[in-house]
Design an enzyme around this catalytic site. Structure first.
Site, PDB file in Angstrom:
ATOM      1  CG  HIS A 101      44.376  41.338  35.328  1.00 58.09           C
ATOM      2  ND1 HIS A 101      43.486  42.108  34.979  1.00 58.09           N
ATOM      3  CD2 HIS A 101      44.066  40.881  36.515  1.00 58.09           C
ATOM      4  CE1 HIS A 101      42.334  42.141  35.823  1.00 58.09           C
ATOM      5  NE2 HIS A 101      42.752  41.387  36.823  1.00 58.09           N
TER       6      HIS A 101
ATOM      7  CG  HIS B  62      44.703  36.897  39.355  1.00 53.00           C
ATOM      8  ND1 HIS B  62      44.723  37.860  40.280  1.00 53.00           N
ATOM      9  CD2 HIS B  62      43.772  37.555  38.576  1.00 53.00           C
ATOM     10  CE1 HIS B  62      43.853  38.852  40.034  1.00 53.00           C
ATOM     11  NE2 HIS B  62      43.100  38.594  39.004  1.00 53.00           N
TER      12      HIS B  62
HETATM   13  P1  AMP Z   1      40.371  41.404  38.966  1.00 58.01           P
HETATM   14  O1  AMP Z   1      39.995  42.275  37.839  1.00 58.01           O
HETATM   15  O2  AMP Z   1      39.165  40.941  39.761  1.00 58.01           O
HETATM   16  O3  AMP Z   1      40.986  39.998  38.223  1.00 58.01           O
HETATM   17  O4  AMP Z   1      41.236  41.866  39.954  1.00 58.01           O
HETATM   18  C1  AMP Z   1      42.193  42.804  39.903  1.00 58.01           C
HETATM   19  C2  AMP Z   1      43.641  42.575  40.667  1.00 58.01           C
HETATM   20  O5  AMP Z   1      44.065  43.770  40.450  1.00 58.01           O
HETATM   21  C3  AMP Z   1      42.897  42.723  42.250  1.00 58.01           C
HETATM   22  O6  AMP Z   1      43.610  41.445  42.837  1.00 58.01           O
HETATM   23  C4  AMP Z   1      43.629  43.848  42.798  1.00 58.01           C
HETATM   24  O7  AMP Z   1      44.289  43.873  44.164  1.00 58.01           O
HETATM   25  C5  AMP Z   1      44.649  44.145  41.844  1.00 58.01           C
HETATM   26  N1  AMP Z   1      45.270  45.464  41.597  1.00 58.01           N
HETATM   27  C6  AMP Z   1      44.266  46.714  41.812  1.00 58.01           C
HETATM   28  N2  AMP Z   1      45.218  47.773  41.519  1.00 58.01           N
HETATM   29  C7  AMP Z   1      46.551  47.271  41.804  1.00 58.01           C
HETATM   30  C8  AMP Z   1      47.657  48.302  41.818  1.00 58.01           C
HETATM   31  N3  AMP Z   1      47.840  49.521  41.681  1.00 58.01           N
HETATM   32  N4  AMP Z   1      48.673  47.348  41.923  1.00 58.01           N
HETATM   33  C9  AMP Z   1      48.637  46.048  42.109  1.00 58.01           C
HETATM   34  N5  AMP Z   1      47.610  45.141  41.984  1.00 58.01           N
HETATM   35  C10 AMP Z   1      46.617  45.989  41.790  1.00 58.01           C
END
Ligand code: AMP
Ligand code: ZN
Length: 135
Positions: free
Chosen positions: A99, A101
């Protein structure tokens, strides 16, 4: 993948604040934003990281990022954003479903960019050569 939180969001088993979707891509607000309007953009099919992601889907994600970033910035009154990909454990990837950001940025919002390190003599050329060899 059954135990992937983002796959659960895609299957609507878990709610999200959806901002965009098409056949290949979904985008929703990050639950714990760097700044308000922080959007996650991901493929609807489960791929762990960018290495596994087919080029066509990556292109669709890139198109989505370009379109969505404008809308997200407008929505929160920002004029700049950082684009992020935490790819792999040591890069801080917490959710193993690739994903991107989109993180809106504001003047004096308290964040700093990463600190640049220095190369030793000749190291830069050596690494550049090695990268080209590994392409
Ligand atoms: P990363 O894998 O380090 O890129 O980060 C995962 C991102 O997913 C973090 O910024 C979390 O805040 C976000 N995240 C985790 N669970 C959820 C959710 N249920 N809804 C929206 N964002 C999420
Ligand atoms: Zn998944």
């Amino acid at each position: 993948m059954a135990d992937c939180i983002f796959c659960k969001i895609i299957k609507e088993e878990i709610p999200c604040a959806k901002v965009y979707e098409n056949d290949e891509v979904l985008a929703f607000l990050d639950i714990s934003p760097v700044n308000k309007g922080h959007v996650l953009v991901l493929p609807k099919k489960h791929f762990e990281n960018i290495e596994n992601l087919p080029d066509e889907i990556l292109c669709e994600i890139a198109r989505t990022i370009k379109k969505l970033s404008k809308a997200a910035l407008k929505a929160v009154g920002a004029d700049s954003f950082n684009l992020g990909l935490n790819n792999g454990k040591n890069a801080g990837q917490l959710v193993q479903h690739v994903h991107f950001h989109i993180m809106p940025r504001f003047e004096n919002d308290g964040y700093k960019l990463w600190i640049g390190k220095k190369y030793t003599e000749g190291e830069m050329e050596k690494i550049a050569k090695s990268i080209k060899k590994n392409l």
